[in-house]
Design an enzyme around this catalytic site. Structure first.
Site, short mmCIF file in Angstrom:
data_model
loop_
_atom_site.label_atom_id
_atom_site.label_comp_id
_atom_site.label_asym_id
_atom_site.label_seq_id
_atom_site.Cartn_x
_atom_site.Cartn_y
_atom_site.Cartn_z
N ASN A 123 0.66 -1.06 -0.06
CA ASN A 123 0.09 -0.10 -0.12
C ASN A 123 0.87 0.99 -0.05
OD1 ASN A 123 -1.86 1.99 0.42
ND2 ASN A 123 -3.15 0.93 1.85
N ASP A 124 1.52 1.49 1.18
CA ASP A 124 2.17 2.69 1.17
C ASP A 124 3.66 2.89 0.03
OD1 ASP A 124 0.93 3.30 3.43
OD2 ASP A 124 2.35 2.67 4.92
#
Ligand SMILES: NC(=O)c1ccc[n+]([C@@H]2O[C@H](COP(=O)([O-])OP(=O)(O)OC[C@H]3O[C@@H](n4cnc5c(N)ncnc54)[C@H](OP(=O)(O)O)[C@@H]3O)[C@@H](O)[C@H]2O)c1
Ligand SMILES: NC(=O)c1ccc[n+]([C@@H]2O[C@H](COP(=O)([O-])OP(=O)(O)OC[C@H]3O[C@@H](n4cnc5c(N)ncnc54)[C@H](OP(=O)(O)O)[C@@H]3O)[C@@H](O)[C@H]2O)c1
Lengths: 102, 474, 474, 102
Positions: free
Chosen positions: B400-401
Site C-alpha cells: 500500500n504505502d
C-alpha cells in the site's frame, strides 16, 4: 569540570580510540543500501558479542569457592556464546538469501 | 610473550571487525565480511582463553569455560539454523538480549568482587573505588540490563507473545524511572561499603524495568528500528567492559557497533521517512491526529477473478509488487506458483521490490527467497521503475504505502519525499487487499481511485489460489 | 591543570583535522572544512606554546618562537595570496617541502641532543638509545629529507626552473641509494657514540639525494601525482614526530594525511587511467614503445577562420571544450572575450569541463575562474555529455586526450576505459591545435578524421583573437 | 619477530591509533570527485603542517647556549609556519574558485 579534564588526560589514549572508532563506525556504514539494513544489524549484533571476552576472563579468574562468580560467569559465557555464534550464523543465513542463485 | 601475542590477536580482531562491518554494508562482499568478522572473533576468544594473564597468572576453570562455550554454540547454531526466515528479526533481538545480559552479568560479578573486598570495613564506597572504575561497572550494568530487558520484550512482541501495552503518561513514567536509575547509581557510589549492594541491585532492577517500559508501548511494526537501537546499546555496554578490563578488542568492537548501530537506526527511520523520536514516541507524522485527510474523489473499480486471470494470461510482461499483506497472508509460495504458471504461458513475470516493503528491511527478499523465487526475477526499486514503462499488468499484492503516489505529489502527506514504486507507469494495475483500509502510514491511497487501477479484494493467499485455478482453466 | 587542558586541545585538533578533511572531499562543504581544520591547528599551536610542560617545565624562548611564527605567517600569506592561480600546484609542492624540512630538522635536533649527551663515553649508540626512539628519529629524518628534496625539485620543474633529467639505469641507481640509506641508518645505530654523527649525517645526505633523483626523471605533467605522494610522505614524517614527543595531534594529523594522501595519489592516477608504478617509472601504458599504432584512415578537413566564426555566430548553442593547450597558450581571457562576444549575438555558450583536462585536477576550473568566467557556465562531464546532443558547434581548444573516442571504442588503446567528453554527439566539431601532434598520452585521435570535425590550426590565443575580430565583422 | 611483538604491545595504544587513523584517512576521502583533488591535496598538505608543534617544542626547550637547537629550531618553526599558513591560505583561495559566483 576540572576532574573531567583530568580524567580525559589520564585516559587520553582510550579517549582517542573511542573518538576514532565513533568516526569509523559512522563512515563505514554511511552508504549501506536499505536491503542490507537487517543483515548489517545482525552482523553488528554478532560483533558486540565480543563482550564474551569479559565473561571468559571473569570465569577464568573465579576461585573455586566463589559461587557467585562461578555461576554468573558460567551463565555469562553461555549467553555471550549464544550472542556470538547465533549472531554470525543467522547473519550468514540471511545473506545467503541475497546472493545470486545458481 | 603470551600477553604480547594476545595484544596482536586483539589488534587483528579489531581490524576484522572494522573490515567486516565495512564489507557487510556492500551487497557484493557482505557474506565474506560476516565470515571475516567471525574469524576475528574466534582469534580473540581463543587468544583470551590461552594467553590472557593477570599479574602473571593464567586463566583457570577451563572445563567450565569450554562447557559453557560448547553449550552456547550448540544452542546458538541450532536456533539460528532452525528458525524460519521471517522470524529472523526476533531472533536477532533475542541474541542481542543475550549479549546485553552477558555485559550486565560481568559488571555485576566485578561489583561483587569489590563489595566482598570492602564490606568488612565501614567507609564510603567512593573512598575505596576509583570513579572511573565504578563508572565502567555501573554503566555496563545499566546499559546491559536495559538492552537485555528491552530486547526480550521486542522478541516477545515480534513473536506474538506480548501485545502492545501503553498507558497515559507513560513517557513521564519512563523518564521518571530513568532519573531514579541515575539517582540510585550515584547514591550507591556514596553509600557505606557495608550496604552498597542494596542501592546497586535496586539500580539493576530499575534498569530492567526501564527496558521493559521503554519497548512495551512501541508498535510491533517499529520493532526493527528499536532492535537496531538496542543493538547499539549493547555495543556501548560491551565497550564499558572494555574499559573495565582495559581490553582493546572489547572497546573497539563495542564502540564500533555503538556508533554504527546508532547511525543504522537513523538510516532505517529515514528510509521510512520518519524521525527516531517519532518512532519511539510512536505516532506517524502526527497526521492521524490532525485529521486533515483530503477527501479523495473518484470511484473504485473492481475486477473479477476471471477477468484478472485473463488480463495477466494474455499480457507480455507482468510485474508483481509484494507488500506487507503478502507476508501476513503467508502467500509467498502460492505467489511463486502463480509466477510459474504465468511463465508457462509465455508471460514474462518479475517482482518489484521496494526497500521498505513489509515490516523489516529486506523483508520481501527474505520472504520470496524462502519460496525459492529466483534472485534474477527480483528488481530493485530503480530498475523496476524503469521497467514499469513497458509492463502490461502490475499485480500489487498486499502493498500500500510503497505504491502511494502521494509520496510524489502531495507535499502535505507524511510520506512525502519517500521514493516509491511508480506502478502508474504500467498499462494496467490490479491491487489485491482485503478492504479499503490504509496501511502502516495510516493514509489514503489515491492509486486505488485511478482509472488504470482495478481492485481485487480478499486475503492474498485465497485470491492467489483462486487466480491459479482460473489460470489453469484458460 | 595545563597539560590536561593541552590534551583536550589536541583532541579538538585531531577531530577538526578529521572533520576538515572529510568536508574537503565534498564540493558543498570544502571551504568550511579547510577553515575548520585551520581553527583546530591554531588551537593546537597556541595550546602547545602556552600549556606544554616537560617534567613540569614550561617552554621558554617566546621571543624566538613568536618572531619565527610571525615571519613564517607573513611570508606564507604573501606568497599564497600573490601567486597566480595556475602556479598553485608548484606552491603546494613548495609548502610541502617546507613541512618535510621542518620534520627533518626536528629529528636532527633531537639526534643532536642524544649525541651530545653520550659522546663523552665510548659505547654503542644502541646501548644508550632505545630502538623505538631511534626509529622515530631516523625515520622522521629520512622521510622528511626525501620529501623536502623531492618537493623542491617538483616545484622547480613545475615553475620551469629545472628540466626533466634521466639517465640509463636510473632506477637501479635510485634503488641503490635507497639500500645505502637503510644500511647507513642501521650502521649509525650500532656505531660508537663518539662517531655516530658521521653515519647519521651521511644518511641525511643520501636521503636528500634520493629525493632529488626520485623526482628528476618524472615528466612535468605527472608532477601533481608526485606532489600528492610526497605530501603523504610528509604526513608520515610528521607522525614520526608524534611518536617522538608522544604527541597525539602530530600523530593523528600525520597518519591521517599519510593515509589519505596515499589514497588520493592512487585516485589521481586512476582518473587518468594509469597506475602509480606507471607514473613513477614514467611511460604511458607502454604503447609508445610497442609502436602498434593503428594507421588511421580518413582525411583531415580544415576550416577557415571566417567560416568558423560564421558557423558559431549562427549557431544556437556553442560548447567550448578547453584543454591543456588553452592553458599553455594562456588564452583563457581571450576565450572569455569570445564567449561574451557570442553571447551578445544571442548564442548560448557553455564550457564542458573534463575532470583531468590540463595537467592538474581542477586545472580548467581554476584557469577559467581566473578569467572571470561565471561558474554557472561550467558543465561537468556528465552534464556536458547530455548537452552535446543539442549542441550545434563544439569548439575544442587545445584539448586532445579528453575528447579521444578511442577511450570508448578501442580496447587496445592505453586510455581505453577513461570517461571522455563525447563531442561527436554535437552537429559540428571545430578543433583548434597547432599541429597534428598527439597530446599527453601520445596517441592518435580518430576524432580529427571524422566528417563532422574540421581543424583550425594555430596557437590557441592567436586563433581566438582572430576569431574575435572575424566575429566583430559579422 | 619477538621484539616486534613486544614493541607492539608496549605501544599498543599508539598502534591502535595509527591503524584507526589509516582506516579513517582512507574512508573519509574515498568518494572525492576529481575536481577536488587539487584542493584536497593542498588541504591535507596544510594539515601535516601540524609538525610545527614539534618545532615549537624543540625551540621552547632549547637552552640559551645551544646554538644548534636554537638556530635549527627557529628555522623549523619558520618552515612549519610557512607550511601551515601558506597551506591553508592557498587552499582557501583555490576553493574560492569553486563556489558559485553571485
Ligand atoms: N520494511 C521496513 O523496514 C519497515 C519497518 C517498519 C515499517 N515499515 C513501513 O511499512 C510500510 C510498508 O509498506 P507496504 O506497502 O509493504 O505495506 P502497508 O503500506 O503497510 O500496506 C499493507 C497492506 O496490506 C493489506 N493486507 C493486510 N493483510 C492482508 C492480507 N492477508 N491479504 C491481502 N492484503 C492484506 C492491508 O490492507 P487491508 O487491510 O485492506 O487488507 C494494507 O493496506 C511502509 O510505510 C514502511 O515505511 C517498513
Ligand atoms: N588534469 C590532471 O590532473 C592531469 C595531470 C597529468 C596528466 N594529465 C593528462 O593530461 C591529458 C589532458 O588532456 P587534454 O585534452 O587537456 O590535453 P592533451 O591531451 O595533453 O592535449 C593537449 C593538446 O593541446 C595542443 N596544444 C598545445 N599547445 C597549444 C597551443 N599553444 N595552442 C593550441 N593548442 C595547443 C597540443 O596539440 P599541438 O601540439 O598540435 O598544438 C595537444 O594535443 C590527459 O591525458 C590526462 O590524463 C592530466
Amino acid at each position: 569540570m576540572e576532574s573531567v579534564i583530568h580524567f580525559i588526560q589520564e585516559n587520553i589514549q582510550m579517549v582517542y580510540i573511542v573518538i576514532l572508532m565513533i568516526f569509523l563506525g559512522i563512515e563505514i556504514i554511511g552508504r549501506v543500501p536499505s536491503v542490507l539494513h537487517t543483515p548489517l544489524m545482525s552482523g553488528a549484533n554478532a560483533i558486540h558479542g565480543v563482550v564474551i571476552i569479559g565473561a571468559i576472563i571473569v570465569m577464568g579468574k573465579a576461585e573455586s569457592g566463589n559461587y557467585v562468580a562461578l555461576v554468573l560467569g558460567f551463565l555469562a559465557v553461555v549467553l555471550g556464546t549464544l550472542n556470538v555464534v547465533g549472531g554470525f550464523v543467522v547473519t550468514d543465513r540471511m545473506l545467503e538469501m541475497f546472493k545470486k542463485k545458481k | 610473550m603470551g600477553p604480547s601475542i594476545l595484544s596482536v590477536c586483539y589488534i587483528v580482531a579489531s581490524v576484522t571487525f572494522i573490515l567486516g562491518l565495512k564489507m557487510l554494508s556492500n551487497p557484493a562482499t557482505a557474506r565474506r565480511g560476516n565470515l571475516i568478522a567471525a574469524a576475528g572473533m574466534i582469534i580473540a576468544i581463543l587468544g583470551t582463553i590461552f594467553l590472557y594473564e593477570d599479574d602473571g597468572k593464567r586463566l583457570g576453570n577451563y572445563p567450565w569455560i569450554f562447557s559453557a562455550i560448547i553449550i552456547g554454540s550448540i544452542i546458538g547454531t541450532m536456533v539460528a539454523k532452525k528458525v524460519k526466515m521471517t522470524a529472523m528479526p526476533e531472533l536477532v533481538s533475542f541474541f542481542n538480549g543475550m549479549g546485553g545480559a552477558c555485559a550486565a552479568l560481568i559488571s555485576i560479578v566485578e561489583f561483587d568482587y569489590l563489595y566482598r573486598a570492602h564490606r568488612e570495613v565501614s567507609s564510603s564506597f567512593s573512598d575505596v573505588v576509583a570513579s572511573g572504575h565504578y563508572l565502567a561497572i555501573i554503566a555496563g550494568t545499566i546499559i546491559g540490563s536495559v538492552s537485555f530487558a528491552g530486547s526480550i520484550i521486542a522478541w516477545g512482541k515480534l513473536s506474538g507473545k506480548f501485545k502492545d501495552y501503553s498507558f497515559k503518561g507513560q513517557h513521564l513514567f519512563n523518564n521518571l524511572i530513568l532519573i531514579l536509575i541515575l539517582v540510585s547509581a550515584v547514591y550507591a557510589y556514596f553509600s557505606n561499603t557495608q550496604f552498597v549492594n542494596i542501592p546497586f541491585f535496586i539500580t539493576v532492577a530499575l534498569a530492567l524495568l526501564y527496558g521493559v517500559f521503554f519497548v512495551l508501548p512501541i508498535g510491533g511494526a517499529d520493532m526493527p528500528v528499536v532492535i537496531s537501537l538496542l543493538n547499539s546499546f549493547t555495543g556501548v555496554a560491551a565497550a564499558c567492559g572494555g574499559f573495565l578490563y582495559n581490553n582493546k578488542a572489547m572497546l573497539t568492537g563495542g564502540i564500533l557497533v555503538g556508533a554504527a548501530g546508532t547511525l543504522l537506526t537513523i538510516l532505517m527511520c529515514r528510509a521510512m521517512n520518519r524521525s527516531l523520536v517519532n518512532v519511539l514516541i510512536g505516532s506517524f507524522g502526527g497526521t492521524k491526529a490532525g485529521g486533515d485527510e483530503k477527501a479523495i474523489e473518484g470511484n473504485v473499480k473492481e475486477i473479477s477473478l476471471s477477468d484478472a486471470a485473463m488480463l495477466m494470461a494474455y499480457a507480455k510482461k507482468v510485474m508483481i509488487v509484494p507488500g506487507y499483506g503478502l507476508a501476513v497472508a503467508q502467500a509467498q509460495h502460492t505467489c511463486h506458483e502463480l509466477e510459474k504458471s504465468l511463465d508457462e504461458k509465455g508471460v514474462e513475470v518479475k517482482y518489484a521490490i521496494h526497500p521498505v516493503a513489509g515490516r523489516m528491511p529486506g523483508h520481501m527478499n527474505v520472504l520470496l527467497a524462502e519460496a525459492d523465487v529466483s534472485y534474477e526475477k527480483l528488481l530493485e526499486m530503480d530498475e523496476a521503475n524503469e521497467e514499469f514503462k513497458t509492463t502490461d499488468v502490475v499485480l500489487v499484492l498486499g502493498a500500500n504505502d510503497v505504491v502511494n503516489p502521494a509520496a510524489k505529489n502531495d507535499p502535505s502527506s507524511p510520506i512525502y519525499g519517500m521514493p516509491i514504486l511508480e506502478v502508474e507507469l504500467a498499462k494496467n494495475v490490479i491491487v489485491n487487499k482485503r478492504s479499503m483500509k490504509p496501511g502502516y502510514a495510516g493514509i489514503e491511497n489515491q492509486l486505488f481511485y485511478q482509472p488504470k487501477t482495478s481492485m481485487l479484494f480478499g486475503d492474498a493467499k485465497k485470491v492467489l489460489q483462486e487466480l491459479l485455478t482460473e489460470l489453469k482453466n484458460i
